[in-house]
Design a protein around this motif. Structure first.
Motif, short mmCIF file in Angstrom:
data_model
loop_
_atom_site.label_atom_id
_atom_site.label_comp_id
_atom_site.label_asym_id
_atom_site.label_seq_id
_atom_site.Cartn_x
_atom_site.Cartn_y
_atom_site.Cartn_z
N VAL A 197 35.84 37.36 27.06
CA VAL A 197 36.60 37.43 28.30
C VAL A 197 35.97 36.44 29.29
CG1 VAL A 197 37.32 38.88 30.23
CG2 VAL A 197 37.29 39.82 27.91
N MET A 198 36.82 35.61 29.91
CA MET A 198 36.34 34.63 30.89
C MET A 198 37.07 34.84 32.21
SD MET A 198 36.42 30.45 30.83
CE MET A 198 35.06 30.24 29.68
N PRO A 199 36.52 35.63 33.13
CA PRO A 199 37.08 35.71 34.48
C PRO A 199 36.69 34.45 35.26
CG PRO A 199 35.75 37.66 33.91
CD PRO A 199 35.40 36.57 32.94
N ILE A 200 37.67 33.75 35.80
CA ILE A 200 37.44 32.53 36.57
C ILE A 200 37.62 32.86 38.05
CG2 ILE A 200 38.15 30.15 36.94
CD1 ILE A 200 39.36 30.22 34.09
N SER A 201 36.57 32.66 38.84
CA SER A 201 36.60 32.96 40.28
C SER A 201 37.18 34.34 40.55
CB SER A 201 37.43 31.90 41.03
OG SER A 201 37.00 30.60 40.70
N PRO A 202 36.65 35.36 39.89
CA PRO A 202 37.26 36.69 40.02
C PRO A 202 36.90 37.38 41.33
CG PRO A 202 35.26 36.86 38.73
CD PRO A 202 35.47 35.38 39.00
#
Length: 265
Positions: free
Chosen positions: A165-170
């Motif tokens: 899982v890659m949350p970007i600027s979460p």
């Protein structure tokens, strides 16, 4: 309200107001190409709601696996049609990419959006085999991070295939949003903000996580990314030099980017 400035992005990005139109044009052009060559499954419903639909973009051959991208917009803006160009990085590397829309505030509260994305992931998993990798930007980063919290009901056939899982600027802790003007639309209360905060999630599912944020983003977003990476022992943090909140996602469109290498590697 006291946190409005901290969570404002466009005013601090050169020509920030132009980005939505640019995204829409890039996405439309990519979607038309993919549809013309028969590699796009558009408007695929994953539920009965008007916005419960997704586009799935396929690679040239058999897919190695599935990427699900969840868009941002502070849970209040945009839909899948703005982001089709971001599928190119993964499809060029042999992966299928699903891009769902979801019901936005004020028509839905954030817990309902979380359930919709779980439903979307399950549906996409039924369409494409192989390992599953989730990524999302801003509010979408929050929603994909929520998929690793044990209170979110992902079916075993999807959960067992999650590989990264890659949350970007979460937005990983929603409590600061209680003191923003946007909460008049979101309708968060203190209990809901805490329950929906991935950074406060106890015992997240043991799936590798890469939290990605731009070094030139608003300090609040860099701190949000740090909070999530610190809270989850199986998470690492990438702070990409020279990227702000609107261009930090550009790596998803480039099959040779470090972002794609981390997501698919």
């Amino acid at each position: 309200m006291k946190n409005d400035l901290a969570y404002t992005n466009s005013d601090f990005i050169p020509d920030g107001a132009s980005y939505p139109d640019r995204w829409a044009t890039l996405a439309r052009d990519r979607r038309e190409v993919e549809a013309a060559i028969g590699r796009a499954r558009l408007n695929d419903p994953y539920g009965p709601g008007e916005r419960q639909k997704m586009d799935i973009f396929h690679p040239a051959g058999r897919a190695e696996g599935l990427v699900v991208f969840v868009h941002g917009g502070y849970w209040m803006r945009f839909d899948r049609s703005f982001w089709s160009h971001l599928a190119h990085g993964a499809t060029a590397r042999g992966w299928a990419v699903a891009m769902p829309s979801y019901t936005l505030a004020p028509d839905a509260r954030i817990p309902a959006m979380t359930r919709e994305i779980a439903q979307a992931v399950a549906h996409a998993a039924s369409r494409v085999g192989g390992p599953i990798r989730l990524t999302g930007h801003s509010a979408g980063g929050h929603l994909v991070a929520r998929m690793l919290c044990p209170d979110v009901p992902l079916p075993p056939e999807a959960l067992g295939r999650l590989a990264r899982v890659m949350p970007i600027s979460p937005v990983a802790d929603l409590r600061p949003l209680l003191e923003t003007s946007m909460n008049a639309t979101l309708g968060l209360d203190a209990d809901e903000a805490a329950r929906e905060s991935p950074a406060l999630c106890l015992a997240p599912r043991e799936v590798p996580v890469t939290v990605w944020v731009g070094a030139d983003e608003r300090p609040a977003f860099v701190e949000q990314a740090r909070w999530l990476a610190k809270a989850w022992p199986h998470a690492d943090l990438v702070i990409e030099d020279g990227r702000h909140h609107f261009d930090v996602i550009d790596g998803l469109a480039n099959p040779d980017s470090e972002m794609i290498a981390r997501l698919l590697g």
